[in-house]
Design an enzyme around this catalytic site. Structure first.
Site: not given
Length: 616
Positions: A218, A376-377, A478, A482, A506
Site C-alpha cells: 500500500y 463482481h468477478e 481469533w 470477532r 482466504h
C-alpha cells in the site's frame, strides 16, 4: 469476492518496492534498461501463463497429478523470477534512474516475495499451501440431524444453503460446527509451519515479517493507522446496525439466552462466517409489508441459468462502453460446479497474462447472491482487460483494494431498483421513503455488516506473523477479534484444538484480506465520482450508472493505468482527493443512519466484551 485466483502467484509476487538482492555492478543506460525490459516481459509472460494454466487445471480438478504439475510450474516461475531480479540488480543502477516509471518497474521486478526462498523451502511452502487449500476445498460434513441418508455435505452449495435459509437451531449449529470441524480443525500445525516459511521469505527480503511485507503493497507508512481511523469513522453506524439486528433476533429466538455483553450468536446471521447478513433481510426490513428486494424468485421464475447471469453482467459493462468479454472467456471459464470431480468452488477471476485469456471460476447457483457475485468477478476481468497492455509488473490494481473496489462498482448500480426494473427483475418495487429504507437496509446488511470482518482477519494474521499471537493462542485471539470488532460469539464452546480462522477460504489460501475492507470504503468514493460523471440527479444510493458512456470513460481511464501510478494519484484523478475516506459511504446510507428505529440506543457495550466463557 476473490481477485487472487491462485496461491502460487500470490506467494511469488507482491506489490512492494523493496529490493534486497545484489547491488548493481555494471552501469548501463536507461535506454539499455528499456530494451532489457522488452525481453523480460516476453519471457515473464510465458512463465506466468504456464504457472497459471497449471494452477487453473488443479483448481478445476483436484488431483495429485494436477497438483504435481502445478508445483513444478510454480517452481519454474520462482526460479525465473529470482534469476531476473538478480540480473536486474547486477546490470543496472536502477535506483538512480531519472525516469520514475522505469524506476518503478524495476522496483517491482526486484521485489520477488517467496521466490527468494531456497528451492527446498519454496517447494515445502508450495506443498503446504496446496495441502491447506485442498483441506478446505474437499471438506464435507456428515451426520446431519434427522437425515437417515448418511449424505455428506460440502460447503457449496449445501452448507451455505442451510446456514442462509434454515431456522432450525439444531441444524444451524450442526452446519456451523461441522464445517469448522471438517476444515479448519485439520490445519493449525500445517498453517504454523507455513507462517514460518512466509516470515523467512519476508526476512530475506528485508521486512520484519510477512505482515510487514503485505502492508508494503500500500506504499504508505501510515497504512495501518489509516485503516484504524476508517474503522473508527464507520464504527458508530455499525454499532447501530448491530444493535437493531440483535433486537430482531432476540424476538425470533426467545429460547436463546443472548449474552449480557450484547453479542450475537454467529450461526444466526445467515452466513457461515457472519460476514454479511442479507440472508436474514426478511426479519429486518424497515417496511415489512413491502415486497423484498431479493430477486431470487424472479430469476428462477424467468428460467435464468448460470450462463444467462453472465450474459446479463456482460451487457451491463458493455453499456458503459467498456470491453466485452472475449471469446476465450466464454469457452474456458468454469461457471457451474462439475458433478464428476472435486474443484475449488470459491469464486475467482483469472488473468493468464497473455493479453487474451481471462476466465472466471465459480460454482454458480441461480439466486441473488450469485447475481451479485457474477457482476463482481466480471468487474475484475474488466480491470484485467483494461490494463492488459501494461508491462507485466504493472498488471495489477493501483493497490490491492482498488481491484476489489472496481469489482464492486457494478454492484452499487445493479442493486438499485432502477436497474432491477430495467431488466425486468423487480416488478413490484414501491418507490417511496419506506421502499428506500428497505433497499438501504438490504445494502447495509451486505456491505456495512462486512466491514469489521474485512478488518479483523488481517489484524489477526498480522499478529500471527509478528509473533504477538503464537500457535497456542491462535483460536482465542481469533475469537477475541470477532468479539471485539463484529460483536459475535460462537454457538458452541471453542478451544485451541480448533482453528476457526481456517474455516475461511482466504486464510488457508493465503489471500490477504485487508483489501476487502479498503475496497468497501473506497468503492463509495468511486461510485460518487462516477455518478457525477453520469450527471446523476438522484440520491447517491439510487444512482445507476448503466448506459453512461461518460462514467465508463472515467472508469476505463482508472483501470488502464494498472499499478503504474501510485494509488493516491489514481484516486485523486477520479475523485479529486488522494485520501481514503468514509464520507461517501456515510452519505450513501444517510437515510438509514437517520432512521429513528435503528437509532435506538443500545444498553450494552460489546466492543471489547468478555469472551472467556466461550473458549476453553
Amino acid at each position: 469476492m476473490n481477485l487472487i485466483n491462485f496461491s502460487y502467484l500470490n506467494l511469488l509476487f507482491g506489490a512492494g518496492l523493496f529490493s534486497v538482492l545484489e547491488s548493481a555492478t555494471i552501469l548501463n543506460t536507461e535506454s539499455d534498461a528499456k530494451k532489457w525490459l522488452t525481453t523480460y516481459n516476453d519471457e515473464a509472460g510465458k512463465y506466468i501463463y504456464d504457472a497459471t494454466e497449471a494452477e487453473w487445471n488443479y483448481n478445476t480438478n483436484l488431483t495429485d497429478h494436477n497438483l504435481g504439475i502445478s508445483i513444478k510450474k510454480s517452481n519454474d516461475l520462482a526460479t525465473f523470477t529470482e534469476q531476473k531480479a538478480i540480473e536486474a540488480n547486477k546490470k543496472f543502477v536502477w535506483k538512480n534512474f531519472t525516469d520514475p516509471l522505469l524506476k518503478r518497474e524495476f522496483s517491482k521486478i526486484t521485489d520477488i516475495g517467496t521466490a527468494s526462498l531456497s528451492d527446498e523451502d519454496f517447494q515445502k511452502m508450495s506443498g503446504l499451501n496446496s495441502d491447506l487449500t485442498k483441506i478446505y476445498s474437499t471438506a464435507k460434513v456428515c451426520n446431519k440431524p434427522n437425515d437417515p441418508s448418511g449424505k455428506c455435505y460440502p460447503l457449496d452449495p449445501d452448507l451455505s444453503d442451510i446456514i442462509s435459509k434454515s431456522n432450525d437451531l439444531e441444524e444451524l449449529t450442526w452446519a456451523w460446527k461441522g464445517w469448522r470441524d471438517a476444515s479448519g480443525k485439520h490445519m493449525p500445525d500445517k498453517y504454523d509451519e507455513f507462517v514460518q516459511l512466509l516470515n523467512k521469505a519476508a526476512n530475506i527480503n528485508g521486512y520484519e515479517d510477512n505482515g510487514d511485507y503485505w502492508r508494503s503493497w500500500y506504499e504508505s507508512p501510515t497504512f495501518r493507522k489509516d485503516c484504524e481511523d476508517l474503522w473508527q469513522e464507520i464504527k458508530p453506524f455499525y454499532e447501530q446496525l448491530h444493535a437493531y439486528v440483535r433486537r430482531k433476533l432476540q424476538k425470533k429466538y426467545p429460547q436463546i439466552a443472548f449474552p449480557k455483553e450484547g453479542h450475537i450468536p454467529a450461526h444466526l446471521l445467515g452466513n457461515m462466517w457472519a460476514q454479511s447478513w442479507e440472508n436474514i433481510e426478511y426479519l429486518l426490513r424497515p417496511a415489512p409489508d413491502l415486497p423484498s428486494m431479493d430477486i431470487t424468485e424472479e430469476l428462477v421464475k424467468q428460467n435464468y441459468t448460470a450462463l444467462k447471469l453472465f450474459q446479463l453482467s456482460d451487457t451491463f459493462f458493455k453499456s458503459l462502453g467498456l470491453i466485452q468479454m472475449p471469446q476465450p472467456f466464454w469457452e474456458k471459464s468454469m461457471i457451474e460446479k462439475p458433478a464428476d470431480r472435486d474443484v475449488v468452488c470459491h469464486a475467482s477471476a483469472w488473468d493468464f497474462y497473455n493479453r487474451k485469456d481471462f476466465r472466471i471460476k465459480q460454482c454458480t447457483v441461480v439466486d441473488m447472491h450469485w447475481f451479485m457475485t457474477t457482476h463482481h468477478e466480471m468487474g475484475h476481468i474488466e480491470y484485467y482487460l483494461h490494463y492488459k497492455d501494461q508491462p507485466i509488473s504493472f498488471r495489477s490494481g493501483a493497490n490491492p483494494g482498488f481491484h476489489e473496489a472496481i469489482a464492486d462498482i457494478a454492484s452499487l448500480s445493479v442493486a438499485t431498483p432502477e436497474y432491477m426494473q430495467s431488466v425486468s427483475l423487480l416488478p413490484n418495487f414501491t418507490d417511496d421513503p419506506n421502499g428506500d429504507l428497505n433497499f438501504l437496509m438490504n445494502q447495509a446488511l451486505t456491505k456495512v455488516a462486512f466491514l469489521p470482518f474485512g478488518y479483523l482477519i488481517d489484524q489477526w494474521r498480522w499478529d500471527v506473523f509478528s509473533g504477538d499471537t503464537p500457535r497456542p493462542k491462535y483460536n482465542s485471539k481469533w475469537w477475541h477479534n470477532r468479539c471485539k470488532y463484529q460483536g459475535v460469539y460462537p454457538p458452541v464452546i471453542r478451544s485451541e484444538q480448533d482453528f476457526d480462522a481456517g474455516s475461511k477460504f482466504h486464510v488457508p489460501n493465503n489471500t490477504p484480506y485487508i483489501r476487502y475492507f479498503v475496497a468497501h470504503i473506497i468503492q463509495f468514493q468511486f461510485h460518487e465520482a462516477l455518478c457525477k460523471a453520469a450527471n446523476n440527479s438522484r440520491p447517491l444510493h439510487r444512482c445507476n450508472i448503466a448506459n453512461s458512456k461518460e462514467a465508463g470513460k472515467k472508469l476505463a481511464e482508472l483501470m488502464k493505468s494498472g499499478s503504474s501510478i501510485p494509488w493516491p494519484k489514481v484516486l485523486e484523478n477520479l475523485t479529486g482527493s488522494e485520501k481514503m475516506s468514509a464520507k461517501s459511504l456515510m452519505a450513501y446510507y444517510k437515510p438509514l443512519i437517520d432512521w429513528p428505529e435503528k437509532r435506538k440506543p443500545r444498553a450494552e457495550n460489546w466492543m471489547g466484551g468478555k469472551m472467556s466463557s466461550w473458549i476453553v
